[in-house]
Write a protein that holds these residues in place. Sequence first.
Motif, PDB file in Angstrom:
ATOM      1  N   LEU A 126      -6.538  -6.256  -6.210  1.00 55.36           N
ATOM      2  CA  LEU A 126      -5.704  -5.290  -6.512  1.00 55.36           C
ATOM      3  C   LEU A 126      -5.053  -4.574  -7.121  1.00 55.36           C
ATOM      4  N   THR A 146       2.265   2.516  -3.925  1.00 53.79           N
ATOM      5  CA  THR A 146       1.717   2.567  -4.758  1.00 53.79           C
ATOM      6  C   THR A 146       0.889   3.594  -4.333  1.00 53.79           C
ATOM      7  N   THR A 189       1.316  -1.083  -0.204  1.00 50.06           N
ATOM      8  CA  THR A 189      -0.151   0.065   0.474  1.00 50.06           C
ATOM      9  C   THR A 189       0.938   1.460   0.152  1.00 50.06           C
ATOM     10  N   GLN A 229       5.115   2.455  -9.588  1.00 52.65           N
ATOM     11  CA  GLN A 229       3.749   1.121  -9.670  1.00 52.65           C
ATOM     12  C   GLN A 229       4.218   0.600 -10.457  1.00 52.65           C
ATOM     13  N   THR A 244     -14.239  -3.766  -7.172  1.00 49.24           N
ATOM     14  CA  THR A 244     -13.904  -4.308  -6.684  1.00 49.24           C
ATOM     15  C   THR A 244     -14.139  -4.611  -4.824  1.00 49.24           C
ATOM     16  N   ASP A 246     -15.199   7.003  -8.336  1.00 53.45           N
ATOM     17  CA  ASP A 246     -14.550   6.005  -7.026  1.00 53.45           C
ATOM     18  C   ASP A 246     -15.983   4.986  -6.421  1.00 53.45           C
ATOM     19  N   LEU A 282      -4.675  -1.237  -9.151  1.00 50.65           N
ATOM     20  CA  LEU A 282      -4.276  -0.528  -8.058  1.00 50.65           C
ATOM     21  C   LEU A 282      -3.537   0.532  -8.972  1.00 50.65           C
ATOM     22  N   ALA A 296      -8.702   4.458  -8.996  1.00 48.74           N
ATOM     23  CA  ALA A 296      -8.351   4.742  -7.928  1.00 48.74           C
ATOM     24  C   ALA A 296      -8.409   4.661  -6.619  1.00 48.74           C
ATOM     25  N   ILE A 344     -10.247   2.635  -4.962  1.00 56.13           N
ATOM     26  CA  ILE A 344      -9.677   1.469  -4.392  1.00 56.13           C
ATOM     27  C   ILE A 344      -9.944   1.636  -3.505  1.00 56.13           C
ATOM     28  N   GLN A 345      -8.791   2.418  -3.316  1.00 55.69           N
ATOM     29  CA  GLN A 345      -8.045   2.536  -1.795  1.00 55.69           C
ATOM     30  C   GLN A 345      -8.758   3.382  -0.887  1.00 55.69           C
TER      31      GLN A 345
END
Length: 386
Positions: free
Chosen positions: A272, A217, A214, A366, A260, A253, A275, A304, A307-308
């Motif tokens: 994931l 990224t 995490t 990334q 996901t 979003d 991402l 993105a 997903i976060q």
Amino acid sequence: MAFGVVSLLMDFVYEGARSITGPLLGALGASGAVVGVVTGVGEAAAFGLRLVSGPLADRTRRFWTWTILGYVVTAVAVPFLGLAGVLWVASALVIAERVGKAVRSPAKDTLVSHATAVTGRGKGFAVHEAMDQVGAVIGPLTVAGILAVTGDDYAPALGVLAIPGAAAIVLLFWLRARVPDPAGYETTPTAGETVVPGQSRRLPRAFWVYAAFTAATLSGFATFGVLSFHLVRQHLLPVAAVPVIYAAAMGVDALAALATGWLYDRTGTTTLAVLPLFAAATPLLAFTRTSWLAVAGALLWGAAVGIQESTLRATVADLVPVGRRATAYGIFAGIMGAATLVGGTLTGVLYDVSVPLLITVVITIQALALALLLITRTRAVHPAGA
């Protein structure tokens, strides 16, 4: 569902403000680097201070108190942001709003993790995030409309956000009275729930490896403050249109969170992998000088973030026992905050230096994150080698 309405109302408030943070700071004399640093510091505060608020929530077990306090800070800071006439005051209020998120988030996420124990955490966190994004669409659109009517006057555009903020606080108190202990929803043990003598206070190794992915990224991820600064500085969009783009990004979003989240409950962390791919593609589109490509980049940025805000958090609940969950969320958020500060500052500074260099650096970061995710999955499958 009622908690989702609270989140909807509060996203109305702070996402409405965040949709114009870049142009507002720019109007007060900020450069791209300053916008990147301020928004990066704000996000770092939103995440990093959870290192304190998470353990405190676990220790005191006052999850509702921490949740309400954090929402109050945000509800107060946002309307005053529109009245700020100097850069340092506006910057302080931007950061203060994020501090409110730091205060509430570990406790709130713990409450949500209890409630989603019986629905599937990927789906549960995704639905919660989708409701958030309803507010995140309405707030920026409201701000955009007021800016258009008032000739880009930030005071009324942000002042009106005090109304949903007050409604959310009232609803929170009502909800706490109705459901004082959401932990009762935890009807089955979680993965990793077994207590081992002498290790009951330690977080699983899988959690730390996952946190490293995490961090990687997010350290190559731009803030919307920098993206919106680019849109206005390059005259790609008028200021009043920026919140509309932000609202559209928040709609994406929600869709990304739902998609996901559903996939995560079926395939696990493989989901994931998208991402870092989204994060790498975002600057390729967002920092062009073609309006429709830049807008497409902003929408991909929204995917993105979805997903976060959902699937990343759902995974933590599946890795950590109940008694340490708020602490884990605090630590995880602290790691996210440090990485977000790096990402916001790095992309803001590189934007002032060279956009091609910015794109190259982000893609490289990334790629490393994607490799780390593969290692994470390998370790999960072969725990003996961990």
